[in-house]
Design a protein around this motif. Structure first.
Motif, PDB file in Angstrom:
ATOM      1  N   ILE A   9       0.897  -1.253   0.125  1.00 65.47           N
ATOM      2  CA  ILE A   9       0.249   0.077   0.211  1.00 65.47           C
ATOM      3  C   ILE A   9       0.649   1.311   0.054  1.00 65.47           C
ATOM      4  O   ILE A   9       2.067   1.295   0.416  1.00 65.47           O
ATOM      5  CB  ILE A   9      -1.039   0.237   1.300  1.00 65.47           C
ATOM      6  N   SER A  11       0.805   5.184   1.225  1.00 67.31           N
ATOM      7  CA  SER A  11       0.336   6.064   2.306  1.00 67.31           C
ATOM      8  C   SER A  11       1.004   7.622   2.374  1.00 67.31           C
ATOM      9  O   SER A  11       2.342   7.582   2.054  1.00 67.31           O
ATOM     10  CB  SER A  11       0.378   5.888   3.613  1.00 67.31           C
ATOM     11  N   SER A  13       1.600  11.736   3.920  1.00 61.63           N
ATOM     12  CA  SER A  13       1.192  12.678   5.028  1.00 61.63           C
ATOM     13  C   SER A  13       2.035  14.189   4.653  1.00 61.63           C
ATOM     14  O   SER A  13       2.978  14.067   3.959  1.00 61.63           O
ATOM     15  CB  SER A  13       1.929  12.189   6.290  1.00 61.63           C
ATOM     16  N   ASN A  23      -0.795   6.561   9.397  1.00 55.74           N
ATOM     17  CA  ASN A  23      -1.957   6.538   8.540  1.00 55.74           C
ATOM     18  C   ASN A  23      -2.110   5.455   7.665  1.00 55.74           C
ATOM     19  O   ASN A  23      -3.217   4.716   7.531  1.00 55.74           O
ATOM     20  CB  ASN A  23      -1.835   7.673   7.648  1.00 55.74           C
ATOM     21  N   GLY A  24      -1.058   4.880   7.132  1.00 54.77           N
ATOM     22  CA  GLY A  24      -1.169   3.510   6.196  1.00 54.77           C
ATOM     23  C   GLY A  24      -1.614   2.480   6.991  1.00 54.77           C
ATOM     24  O   GLY A  24      -2.540   1.599   6.708  1.00 54.77           O
ATOM     25  N   LYS A  26      -3.255   2.342  10.004  1.00 54.13           N
ATOM     26  CA  LYS A  26      -4.628   2.620  10.299  1.00 54.13           C
ATOM     27  C   LYS A  26      -5.555   2.348   9.350  1.00 54.13           C
ATOM     28  O   LYS A  26      -6.628   1.619   9.710  1.00 54.13           O
ATOM     29  CB  LYS A  26      -4.846   4.114  10.694  1.00 54.13           C
ATOM     30  N   ARG A  27      -5.211   3.024   8.137  1.00 53.01           N
ATOM     31  CA  ARG A  27      -6.299   2.473   7.062  1.00 53.01           C
ATOM     32  C   ARG A  27      -6.360   1.077   6.650  1.00 53.01           C
ATOM     33  O   ARG A  27      -7.205   0.352   6.222  1.00 53.01           O
ATOM     34  CB  ARG A  27      -5.884   3.316   5.917  1.00 53.01           C
ATOM     35  N   ALA A  28      -5.118   0.430   6.524  1.00 56.37           N
ATOM     36  CA  ALA A  28      -4.935  -1.047   6.293  1.00 56.37           C
ATOM     37  C   ALA A  28      -5.769  -1.932   7.342  1.00 56.37           C
ATOM     38  O   ALA A  28      -6.558  -2.593   7.149  1.00 56.37           O
ATOM     39  CB  ALA A  28      -3.728  -1.489   6.090  1.00 56.37           C
ATOM     40  N   ASN A  29      -5.739  -1.363   8.456  1.00 57.50           N
ATOM     41  CA  ASN A  29      -6.592  -2.103   9.573  1.00 57.50           C
ATOM     42  C   ASN A  29      -7.995  -2.036   9.485  1.00 57.50           C
ATOM     43  O   ASN A  29      -8.760  -3.017   9.934  1.00 57.50           O
ATOM     44  CB  ASN A  29      -6.189  -1.652  10.914  1.00 57.50           C
ATOM     45  N   GLU A  30      -8.499  -1.204   8.709  1.00 54.19           N
ATOM     46  CA  GLU A  30      -9.919  -0.584   8.725  1.00 54.19           C
ATOM     47  C   GLU A  30     -10.399  -1.668   7.541  1.00 54.19           C
ATOM     48  O   GLU A  30     -11.776  -2.075   7.306  1.00 54.19           O
ATOM     49  CB  GLU A  30      -9.940   0.670   8.304  1.00 54.19           C
ATOM     50  N   THR A  31      -9.329  -1.946   6.663  1.00 56.40           N
ATOM     51  CA  THR A  31      -9.922  -2.838   5.369  1.00 56.40           C
ATOM     52  C   THR A  31      -9.619  -4.331   5.468  1.00 56.40           C
ATOM     53  O   THR A  31     -10.324  -4.990   5.139  1.00 56.40           O
ATOM     54  CB  THR A  31      -9.424  -2.049   4.255  1.00 56.40           C
TER      55      THR A  31
END
Length: 67
Positions: A9, A11, A13, A23-24, A26-31
């Motif tokens: 991925i 990411s 900033s 940020n990367g 956190k976003r990966a963990n949401e998906t």
């Protein structure tokens, strides 16, 4: 037996590389489910008039596959 998968991925900033990594992840963990870790494959910056405008990281994110 545990099987893991790695996905790449990107990411960004405006404040720094560490923030881009956060940020990367956190976003990966949401998906993705079962995120276990990541390593930074590449770091780059965008510049304008000699000033850094954006920090970018490419992350290799490891997650465990469901049975």
């Amino acid at each position: 037996m545990t099987i893991a998968r790695v996905t790449e991925i990107s990411s960004t900033s405006e404040t720094g590389f560490e923030d881009a990594v956060r940020n990367g992840i956190k976003r990966a963990n949401e998906t993705l489910r079962n995120v276990q870790g990541a390593w930074v494959k590449e770091q780059t910056v965008d510049c304008d008039n000699g000033n850094i405008t954006r920090y970018r990281v490419n992350l290799m994110v490891t997650f465990i596959l469901d049975d």
